[in-house]
Design a protein around this motif. Structure first.
Motif, PDB file in Angstrom:
ATOM      1  N   LEU A  36       0.840  -1.270  -0.010  1.00  0.00           N
ATOM      2  CA  LEU A  36       0.025  -0.019   0.110  1.00  0.00           C
ATOM      3  C   LEU A  36       0.886   1.446  -0.055  1.00  0.00           C
ATOM      4  O   LEU A  36       1.720   1.310   0.875  1.00  0.00           O
ATOM      5  CB  LEU A  36      -0.876  -0.005   1.316  1.00  0.00           C
ATOM      6  CG  LEU A  36      -1.721  -1.068   1.195  1.00  0.00           C
ATOM      7  CD1 LEU A  36      -2.391  -1.051   2.773  1.00  0.00           C
ATOM      8  CD2 LEU A  36      -2.922  -1.033   0.139  1.00  0.00           C
ATOM      9  N   ARG A  37       0.448   2.195  -0.907  1.00  0.00           N
ATOM     10  CA  ARG A  37       1.172   3.351  -0.868  1.00  0.00           C
ATOM     11  C   ARG A  37       0.297   4.453  -0.288  1.00  0.00           C
ATOM     12  O   ARG A  37      -0.692   4.773  -1.028  1.00  0.00           O
ATOM     13  CB  ARG A  37       1.717   3.836  -2.247  1.00  0.00           C
ATOM     14  CG  ARG A  37       2.098   5.159  -2.344  1.00  0.00           C
ATOM     15  CD  ARG A  37       3.490   5.416  -2.195  1.00  0.00           C
ATOM     16  NE  ARG A  37       4.310   6.637  -2.578  1.00  0.00           N
ATOM     17  CZ  ARG A  37       4.266   7.678  -2.044  1.00  0.00           C
ATOM     18  NH1 ARG A  37       3.566   7.649  -0.742  1.00  0.00           N
ATOM     19  NH2 ARG A  37       4.703   8.929  -2.549  1.00  0.00           N
ATOM     20  N   VAL A  38       0.588   5.110   0.649  1.00  0.00           N
ATOM     21  CA  VAL A  38      -0.438   6.128   1.442  1.00  0.00           C
ATOM     22  C   VAL A  38       0.039   7.251   1.335  1.00  0.00           C
ATOM     23  O   VAL A  38       1.071   7.822   1.238  1.00  0.00           O
ATOM     24  CB  VAL A  38      -0.775   5.503   2.882  1.00  0.00           C
ATOM     25  CG1 VAL A  38      -1.558   6.520   3.515  1.00  0.00           C
ATOM     26  CG2 VAL A  38      -1.191   4.207   2.976  1.00  0.00           C
ATOM     27  N   ASN A  39      -0.883   8.262   0.448  1.00  0.00           N
ATOM     28  CA  ASN A  39      -0.658   9.808   0.431  1.00  0.00           C
ATOM     29  C   ASN A  39      -1.805  10.305   1.006  1.00  0.00           C
ATOM     30  O   ASN A  39      -2.743  10.753   0.164  1.00  0.00           O
ATOM     31  CB  ASN A  39      -0.174   9.870  -0.926  1.00  0.00           C
ATOM     32  CG  ASN A  39       0.003  11.595  -0.880  1.00  0.00           C
ATOM     33  OD1 ASN A  39       0.205  12.200  -0.003  1.00  0.00           O
ATOM     34  ND2 ASN A  39       0.124  11.978  -2.167  1.00  0.00           N
ATOM     35  N   SER A  40      -2.083  10.540   2.324  1.00  0.00           N
ATOM     36  CA  SER A  40      -3.103  10.940   2.784  1.00  0.00           C
ATOM     37  C   SER A  40      -3.031  12.391   3.631  1.00  0.00           C
ATOM     38  O   SER A  40      -2.242  12.139   4.916  1.00  0.00           O
ATOM     39  CB  SER A  40      -4.033   9.780   3.683  1.00  0.00           C
ATOM     40  OG  SER A  40      -5.145  10.468   4.228  1.00  0.00           O
TER      41      SER A  40
END
Length: 70
Positions: A36-40
């Motif tokens: 998972l690549r999270v950019n939040s």
């Protein structure tokens, strides 16, 4: 929520869509890892908890030791 295109920000993955995808990946024997690549910038605590719970279930039912979150 479900995934959608955000007018100014491009595609957005809703928690419901992401949770469902993680569940499908856990059930698929061909899947060897969850990445998972999270950019939040933030968001709903309830949605974050739903995704976390899905990742934790993947750790139990998916391939051993194969979760990467960046």
């Amino acid at each position: 929520g479900w995934s959608r295109d955000v007018l100014a920000g491009g595609p957005s993955s809703g928690a419901d869509t992401l949770v469902r995808a993680i569940e499908l990946a856990a059930a698929d024997r061909a899947v060897r890892a969850l990445v998972l690549r999270v950019n939040s910038p933030g968001g709903s605590a309830v949605a974050s908890d739903a995704v976390l719970a899905a990742v934790q279930r993947f750790r139990v039912t998916g391939p051993p030791g194969r979760v990467v979150v960046a």
